[in-house]
Design a protein around this motif. Sequence first.
Motif, PDB file in Angstrom:
ATOM      1  N   GLY A  26      15.513  35.592  50.112  1.00 40.21           N
ATOM      2  CA  GLY A  26      14.399  36.408  49.106  1.00 40.21           C
ATOM      3  C   GLY A  26      15.124  37.551  48.611  1.00 40.21           C
ATOM      4  N   ALA A  27      14.601  38.617  48.288  1.00 44.37           N
ATOM      5  CA  ALA A  27      14.921  39.683  47.178  1.00 44.37           C
ATOM      6  C   ALA A  27      16.357  40.238  47.792  1.00 44.37           C
ATOM      7  CB  ALA A  27      13.777  40.606  47.031  1.00 44.37           C
ATOM      8  N   PRO A  28      17.056  40.458  47.145  1.00 44.31           N
ATOM      9  CA  PRO A  28      18.504  40.922  47.499  1.00 44.31           C
ATOM     10  C   PRO A  28      18.394  42.333  48.216  1.00 44.31           C
ATOM     11  CG  PRO A  28      18.710  40.101  45.523  1.00 44.31           C
ATOM     12  CD  PRO A  28      17.259  40.057  45.819  1.00 44.31           C
ATOM     13  N   TYR A  29      19.053  42.710  49.167  1.00 43.89           N
ATOM     14  CA  TYR A  29      18.983  43.946  49.769  1.00 43.89           C
ATOM     15  C   TYR A  29      20.302  44.043  50.738  1.00 43.89           C
ATOM     16  CZ  TYR A  29      17.092  42.393  54.270  1.00 43.89           C
ATOM     17  OH  TYR A  29      16.969  41.738  55.446  1.00 43.89           O
ATOM     18  N   CYS A  30      20.684  45.203  50.982  1.00 45.14           N
ATOM     19  CA  CYS A  30      21.937  45.567  51.965  1.00 45.14           C
ATOM     20  C   CYS A  30      21.640  46.442  53.132  1.00 45.14           C
ATOM     21  CB  CYS A  30      23.082  45.847  51.129  1.00 45.14           C
ATOM     22  SG  CYS A  30      23.533  44.697  49.768  1.00 45.14           S
ATOM     23  N   THR A  31      22.203  46.271  54.178  1.00 49.61           N
ATOM     24  CA  THR A  31      22.090  47.214  55.243  1.00 49.61           C
ATOM     25  C   THR A  31      23.374  47.472  55.968  1.00 49.61           C
ATOM     26  OG1 THR A  31      19.781  46.111  55.832  1.00 49.61           O
ATOM     27  CG2 THR A  31      20.756  47.309  57.726  1.00 49.61           C
ATOM     28  N   ALA A  32      23.673  48.813  56.012  1.00 48.98           N
ATOM     29  CA  ALA A  32      24.709  49.398  56.572  1.00 48.98           C
ATOM     30  C   ALA A  32      24.137  49.661  58.153  1.00 48.98           C
ATOM     31  CB  ALA A  32      25.307  50.811  55.956  1.00 48.98           C
ATOM     32  N   THR A  33      25.178  49.372  59.166  1.00 53.98           N
ATOM     33  CA  THR A  33      24.704  49.593  60.506  1.00 53.98           C
ATOM     34  C   THR A  33      26.037  50.216  61.237  1.00 53.98           C
ATOM     35  OG1 THR A  33      23.505  47.634  60.452  1.00 53.98           O
ATOM     36  CG2 THR A  33      23.948  48.406  62.640  1.00 53.98           C
ATOM     37  N   ALA A  34      25.527  51.307  61.864  1.00 51.62           N
ATOM     38  CA  ALA A  34      26.631  52.074  62.643  1.00 51.62           C
ATOM     39  C   ALA A  34      26.827  51.329  63.871  1.00 51.62           C
ATOM     40  CB  ALA A  34      26.652  53.384  62.760  1.00 51.62           C
ATOM     41  N   THR A  35      27.809  50.746  64.410  1.00 51.39           N
ATOM     42  CA  THR A  35      27.863  50.102  65.845  1.00 51.39           C
ATOM     43  C   THR A  35      28.072  51.067  66.927  1.00 51.39           C
ATOM     44  OG1 THR A  35      30.445  49.851  65.605  1.00 51.39           O
ATOM     45  CG2 THR A  35      29.077  47.941  64.842  1.00 51.39           C
ATOM     46  N   ALA A  36      28.339  52.203  66.499  1.00 50.78           N
ATOM     47  CA  ALA A  36      28.075  53.233  67.655  1.00 50.78           C
ATOM     48  C   ALA A  36      27.046  54.434  67.517  1.00 50.78           C
ATOM     49  CB  ALA A  36      29.679  54.037  67.752  1.00 50.78           C
ATOM     50  N   GLY A  37      26.667  54.946  68.661  1.00 52.20           N
ATOM     51  CA  GLY A  37      25.499  55.984  68.568  1.00 52.20           C
ATOM     52  C   GLY A  37      24.196  55.447  68.087  1.00 52.20           C
ATOM     53  N   GLY A  38      24.106  54.277  68.875  1.00 54.58           N
ATOM     54  CA  GLY A  38      22.630  53.872  68.976  1.00 54.58           C
ATOM     55  C   GLY A  38      22.304  52.827  67.626  1.00 54.58           C
ATOM     56  N   GLY A  39      23.402  52.368  67.141  1.00 56.80           N
ATOM     57  CA  GLY A  39      23.257  51.420  65.995  1.00 56.80           C
ATOM     58  C   GLY A  39      22.307  52.049  65.021  1.00 56.80           C
ATOM     59  N   GLN A  40      22.466  53.203  64.370  1.00 56.83           N
ATOM     60  CA  GLN A  40      21.675  53.480  63.210  1.00 56.83           C
ATOM     61  C   GLN A  40      21.765  52.620  62.171  1.00 56.83           C
ATOM     62  OE1 GLN A  40      23.133  57.683  63.538  1.00 56.83           O
ATOM     63  NE2 GLN A  40      20.843  58.187  63.418  1.00 56.83           N
ATOM     64  N   LYS A  41      20.717  52.563  61.038  1.00 55.00           N
ATOM     65  CA  LYS A  41      20.726  51.509  59.873  1.00 55.00           C
ATOM     66  C   LYS A  41      20.321  52.500  58.606  1.00 55.00           C
ATOM     67  CE  LYS A  41      19.634  47.563  62.432  1.00 55.00           C
ATOM     68  NZ  LYS A  41      20.938  46.615  62.330  1.00 55.00           N
ATOM     69  N   TYR A  42      21.107  51.833  57.542  1.00 57.56           N
ATOM     70  CA  TYR A  42      20.657  52.310  56.400  1.00 57.56           C
ATOM     71  C   TYR A  42      20.588  51.159  55.336  1.00 57.56           C
ATOM     72  CZ  TYR A  42      20.659  55.240  51.847  1.00 57.56           C
ATOM     73  OH  TYR A  42      20.306  55.671  50.572  1.00 57.56           O
ATOM     74  N   GLU A  43      19.319  51.199  54.615  1.00 53.68           N
ATOM     75  CA  GLU A  43      19.145  49.977  53.849  1.00 53.68           C
ATOM     76  C   GLU A  43      19.083  50.453  52.494  1.00 53.68           C
ATOM     77  OE1 GLU A  43      15.348  47.114  53.336  1.00 53.68           O
ATOM     78  OE2 GLU A  43      16.163  47.164  55.540  1.00 53.68           O
TER      79      GLU A  43
END
Length: 303
Positions: A26-43
Amino acid sequence: MAVGLLVLFAVIGYFAVQRYSNGGAGAPYCTATATAGGGQKYEMTPEQAANAATIAAVGISKGLPDRAVTIALATAMQESALRNLDHGDRDSLGLFQQRPSMGWGTPEQITDPVYSAAIFYDHLVDVPGYSRLPLTVAAQKVQRSGYPQAYAKHETDATVLTAAFGENGVLSCSGPAPLRGDPEKVKAELVRAFGKEALAGGGDAAGGAGAARTDAGGVAEPEITLRLKQGGGAAEDRRGRAMAHWAVARSHELGIARVSYRGSGWIGGKARGVWQDKGGPGKSGDGDPHNTLGDEVRIFIAR
């Protein structure tokens, strides 16, 4: 009114299915995920991801710590929302809204993400003890903003982004399979972001188009192999991970079809755009015969 709401929900549902089905085409998007500290994400959008990747790459190529990268990313998130703007307050331009009239460079230089990131870092390292200062203080000593406290709200997201390009996170990009790319342009952009060392591989033969492999349609995909320094330790692993995730972040722009590093691989237009465990050297759940040796990053160009 009820009919209108039904139509609206149907449209929303259609686009949701398009985004998350069909291997992430679908529409392109990217996600950053921190593997430590609860797996926080930023899209973010591919444009924002590409600019974030450049900022991180320049900091890493300068040998700067994660704290410097986080400060730079948070600053750009506040100043431009990670977009390379051609406008701003008075004569402010680019990712960091730097001003030609204040000696930051020419408009052409400032709107080059590599240049603007590099000169931001050059000013940051001149701040005594910058890595120990609160982020708002360190950023403000470089930027001289009228709203210095605004940088603070981006620190958590900037930390997640820093992790995605470093040792404690991952960056994934979804959307359609990238279109045709140019290996020479990819190599040129790698050198601009990471320096000549990106292709030198510590003296090993690297950086050339390797033995091309074929995609699902039997079309040859040129390969760029980036060999890392053996025994380079955590710093070299950080650089390798940054180059691999840089390639994913810029895949739509540069026509990068697939990337592999340290037993994992990313394929444009498949698996919802996330990295997949290859199961060891030369093995893959989808039949992709990537060499996944830990001392190299492999980038395959769409044809």
